[in-house]
Design a protein around this motif. Sequence first.
Motif, PDB file in Angstrom:
ATOM      1  N   GLU A  35      48.236   7.136  67.625  1.00  0.00           N
ATOM      2  CA  GLU A  35      49.493   7.787  66.774  1.00  0.00           C
ATOM      3  C   GLU A  35      49.036   8.205  65.644  1.00  0.00           C
ATOM      4  O   GLU A  35      50.082   8.703  64.567  1.00  0.00           O
ATOM      5  N   TYR A  50      56.041  -3.963  74.159  1.00  0.00           N
ATOM      6  CA  TYR A  50      56.097  -2.499  74.406  1.00  0.00           C
ATOM      7  C   TYR A  50      57.604  -2.348  75.549  1.00  0.00           C
ATOM      8  O   TYR A  50      58.960  -1.919  74.741  1.00  0.00           O
ATOM      9  N   ALA A  58      46.062   5.410  73.559  1.00  0.00           N
ATOM     10  CA  ALA A  58      45.663   6.343  72.945  1.00  0.00           C
ATOM     11  C   ALA A  58      46.941   5.714  71.701  1.00  0.00           C
ATOM     12  O   ALA A  58      47.155   4.502  71.123  1.00  0.00           O
ATOM     13  N   MET A  82      42.479   0.981  74.125  1.00  0.00           N
ATOM     14  CA  MET A  82      43.654   1.394  74.712  1.00  0.00           C
ATOM     15  C   MET A  82      44.156   2.364  74.893  1.00  0.00           C
ATOM     16  O   MET A  82      43.580   3.586  75.107  1.00  0.00           O
ATOM     17  N   GLU A 131      57.502   0.668  69.136  1.00  0.00           N
ATOM     18  CA  GLU A 131      57.006   0.660  70.419  1.00  0.00           C
ATOM     19  C   GLU A 131      57.809   0.972  71.527  1.00  0.00           C
ATOM     20  O   GLU A 131      57.978   0.931  72.441  1.00  0.00           O
ATOM     21  N   HIS A 186      56.145   8.879  67.958  1.00  0.00           N
ATOM     22  CA  HIS A 186      56.172   7.854  67.726  1.00  0.00           C
ATOM     23  C   HIS A 186      55.529   8.367  65.574  1.00  0.00           C
ATOM     24  O   HIS A 186      56.081   8.293  64.980  1.00  0.00           O
ATOM     25  N   GLU A 214      44.973   0.872  63.902  1.00  0.00           N
ATOM     26  CA  GLU A 214      45.638  -0.339  64.162  1.00  0.00           C
ATOM     27  C   GLU A 214      45.019  -1.142  64.689  1.00  0.00           C
ATOM     28  O   GLU A 214      44.553  -1.039  65.527  1.00  0.00           O
ATOM     29  N   GLN A 253      39.508   3.400  64.356  1.00  0.00           N
ATOM     30  CA  GLN A 253      41.514   3.136  65.017  1.00  0.00           C
ATOM     31  C   GLN A 253      41.070   1.957  63.925  1.00  0.00           C
ATOM     32  O   GLN A 253      40.657   1.457  63.719  1.00  0.00           O
ATOM     33  N   TYR A 265      49.550  -7.089  71.081  1.00  0.00           N
ATOM     34  CA  TYR A 265      50.549  -5.254  71.955  1.00  0.00           C
ATOM     35  C   TYR A 265      50.595  -5.952  73.660  1.00  0.00           C
ATOM     36  O   TYR A 265      49.513  -5.435  74.220  1.00  0.00           O
ATOM     37  N   HIS A 318      54.922  10.149  74.967  1.00  0.00           N
ATOM     38  CA  HIS A 318      54.708   8.378  73.287  1.00  0.00           C
ATOM     39  C   HIS A 318      53.718   9.028  72.426  1.00  0.00           C
ATOM     40  O   HIS A 318      54.344   8.152  71.449  1.00  0.00           O
ATOM     41  N   GLU A 319      52.083   9.092  71.815  1.00  0.00           N
ATOM     42  CA  GLU A 319      52.003   8.409  70.473  1.00  0.00           C
ATOM     43  C   GLU A 319      52.874  10.202  69.778  1.00  0.00           C
ATOM     44  O   GLU A 319      53.180   9.994  69.365  1.00  0.00           O
TER      45      GLU A 319
HETATM   46  N1  PHE Z   1      49.593   2.185  68.869  1.00  0.00           N
HETATM   47  C1  PHE Z   1      49.633   2.328  69.771  1.00  0.00           C
HETATM   48  C2  PHE Z   1      50.598   2.443  70.636  1.00  0.00           C
HETATM   49  O1  PHE Z   1      51.356   2.544  71.356  1.00  0.00           O
HETATM   50  C3  PHE Z   1      48.854   2.117  70.570  1.00  0.00           C
HETATM   51  C4  PHE Z   1      47.578   0.821  70.039  1.00  0.00           C
HETATM   52  C5  PHE Z   1      47.338  -0.032  69.526  1.00  0.00           C
HETATM   53  C6  PHE Z   1      46.471   1.732  70.396  1.00  0.00           C
HETATM   54  C7  PHE Z   1      46.518  -0.771  68.739  1.00  0.00           C
HETATM   55  C8  PHE Z   1      45.495   1.216  69.791  1.00  0.00           C
HETATM   56  C9  PHE Z   1      45.183  -0.041  68.570  1.00  0.00           C
HETATM   57  O2  PHE Z   1      51.208   4.103  71.046  1.00  0.00           O
END
Ligand code: PHE
Length: 877
Positions: free
Chosen positions: A267, A384, A265, A263, A323, A304, A124, A122, A379, A300-301
């Motif tokens: 992308e 969002y 998920a 979280m 987001e 992205h 992000e 992971q 986040y 959503h993913e």
């Molecule tokens: N970027 C992901 C989303 O919103 C969320 C996420 C953030 C997942 C940080 C893991 C860590 O789709």
Amino acid sequence: MSEPQPIYLSDYRPPAYRVTRTELTFDLDPAATRVKARLHVERHPEHEAGVPLELDGEQLNLKAIAIDGQALGEDEYAVGEAGMVVHRVPQAFLLDTEVEVAPDANTALSGLYRSSGMYCTQCEAEGFRRITFYPDRPDVMATFSTTVIGDAATLPVLLSNGNPVERGTLPGGRHFVTWEDPHPKPSYLFALVAGDLEKVEDRFTTMSGREVTLQIWVEEENLDKTDHAMASLQRAMAWDEQAYGREYDLDLFMIVAVNDFNMGAMENKGLNIFNSAAVLTHPHTATDAAFQRVEGIVAHEYFHNWSGNRVTCRDWFQLSLKEGFTVFRDQCFSADTNSAPVKRIEDVSFFRTAQFAEDAGPTAHPVRPDHYIEIGNFYTLTIYEKGAEIVRMLSNLVGEEAFRRGSDLYFSRFDGQAVTIEDFVDCMAEASGEDLGQFLRWYSQAGTPEIDAHGEYDYANAEYRLVLRQRTPATPGQAEKQALHIPVRLGLVGTKSGRDLPLTLDGEALGTDAVIHLREDEQEFLFTEVSEAPVPSLARGFSAPVKLNFPYGREDLAFLQAHDSDGFNRWDAGQRLALLALDDLIAAHRNGVEKVMDPRVVEAFRAVLAARIDDKAVLAQMLTLPSEAYIAEQQPLVDVDAIHAARTFVKQSLTMALRDDFLRLYEENRSEVPYAPEPEQIAARSLKNVALSYLMAIEDEAGLEFAQAQFAADHNMTDVRHALTLLVHGSRGDIADPALKAFGEKWAHDPLVMDQWFSLQVTRPQADVLDRVKFLMAHPAFSLKNPNRVRALIGAFANQNPVNFHRADGAGYRLLADTVIELNRLNPEIAARLITPLTRWARFDEARQELMKAELERIRAEELSPNVYEVVEKALA
Ligand code: PHE
Ligand code: ZN
């Protein structure tokens, strides 16, 4: 340890060096994985020769470092807690490093870690720096080649971004696969997965006729839980082509289900990694809500891939660029796929409850923050969901066609780049010709704007004068607020005709439903040729993320609930009416006065039932009372016991008055047809289950019988879980306990169902629940190391059981603080999120305030991760 320091948007500088290509080799081992990285680095021409090279790196054990094949001497670089500096580097060069990392010791679930035996990453926002030394910032974009080496027997599947280009066997029972991702990407989109996984495969043909292979990788026992995610993915791919003209850009798209994930998920390019709860569904294990959530997150993913990956963020202050826009896109997709009005009602209910609370609390921040200590804390619902509301306003302001032209412009102009929120808004301004200068304040100003509205009808001149006054309350660090550009969609509903009246403003005919623009602190709108006295229907469809106050009388609200042409506001009028009645009952409870049900609410419900609304999902929403959390949000001071008592009283009174209607609704909407997650079925189930909730509010014979039979029929998880929840939240332990036990035993092997079993128990209002929480924390199916378990048990207790979390003796607070303290060491991101309900102390009476603050102080006394430190400091500031 020194205190963590904030970083500021105003300090942003472009990177001195860019990485054009990144070649990685992972030799996987639970305790000592070797990561070799070869970076193709170039100095940006606008930077002077001699600028040192700065790389991020955390918890890395450096084994080797070389530039252009020459090992560096110890005086040529310096390694610290957060990274390294190489003092002198050429203009363009190859940097080779080798580090060791320990996936099994990684309980924070950021970087490379193991989950149920499989390796996954992971990255992000800043996890890549726990994998290798790197300029770990989104404005550095490189093509990646990744070789994954692992044990062939236990790790038969080795995945990374892009396309597989080479594979082979190695000595010692090991094998490797090399992946090539041709699209330049920032490090946060890197991903690797290795494990004993099975796949389900399907295809999608893009609008230009390219064939894409779609794969969902899961543990073998979950192979029967992927249909819905696959179908959702295909729908999402088609929708993005049709709605935005965006096509997928690789030959392969993979989704992997992971049990331990912070979280929903992620992308990652070509290799989305999902929390198993956000991808796996089966009629017997997942509720309708879970099916819809999976559909939304898969979409959503996928979305992205354009809004986030092809065009990414320059820096993390711009997080809402990807987001907010992507949430807006997934909301529109779900609205198109399901009941659009219900989707809006659900989203807004959630938003007004949770985001408004965030905006009013000590962690309030703008949609584009100007500083942070730990980006992992951002986040948020503000980034969002409020971000999505801003994009929605933009879309409404410029109109659908200009919005599409603007988004086309954005994707083509910035393809392959890392950009800012202004870049996005500029495209919308350019495509529409609108001046969006004032509108941009939505991104920099925190807090929920309040609009005080009042209106007067002038019979003599047939005029309606509407006055709107806006103000945004101060938020931490932002005492003074400026006026926002607020689009208010409205209609004037004639009290005689029950119809929307034609709107004429400044001599211009606007139709019967129009948007007026509030830009000043106070503005007057004079509607002329208004032929009858109207009730205004304001902020239709929740046209802006604001609180709109209008001195509606109860008759006005009942009138709007019956006649408003806007489905959203019809629903909202009912909510407002119920809230007025609840206010009285809350006061009565506090004053120890006998509670009396307002007959107007009963009549309004009766009218809704008689109106024979054909969208059952809408009807179910109209029959649902505001949640305790939303009621609390309206109160000057939250009295959880009074709120619970008042809401229960209203439910029971309604059931007593309308029992036959609820019986009829229940019976009419029962069905034996095989389960499908389709809108009509979902709507019928929701209506039936709303009726059952009412019947169970008085636990009469019919209600109990239905609930028991529905549980025993075991037809689908939506019905089973709802029936079981009502039983467990009721008073009949003799029925509930055996059912709960049977359910727990039946599903002991399925963690996602056990999560539901945990949640429904710890949200029961009975006073003994805290002991049950403690007892369940020792259950073999529970683990503090798994974020889903923590959310299902501790999170559900603290956020969805107000009466017990806010026990007057503070035991609920203590339990939460104890858990936060333990999680602070294991998983800082999850720990920081869990504190939220304690940060809201200012909303409660003094005794509770003291108890909550004492727990925050107790947390503060620990050695804290930056994540928890930042939240606790803000909460106690
Ligand atoms: N970027 C992901 C989303 O919103 C969320 C996420 C953030 C997942 C940080 C893991 C860590 O789709
Ligand atoms: Zn996202």
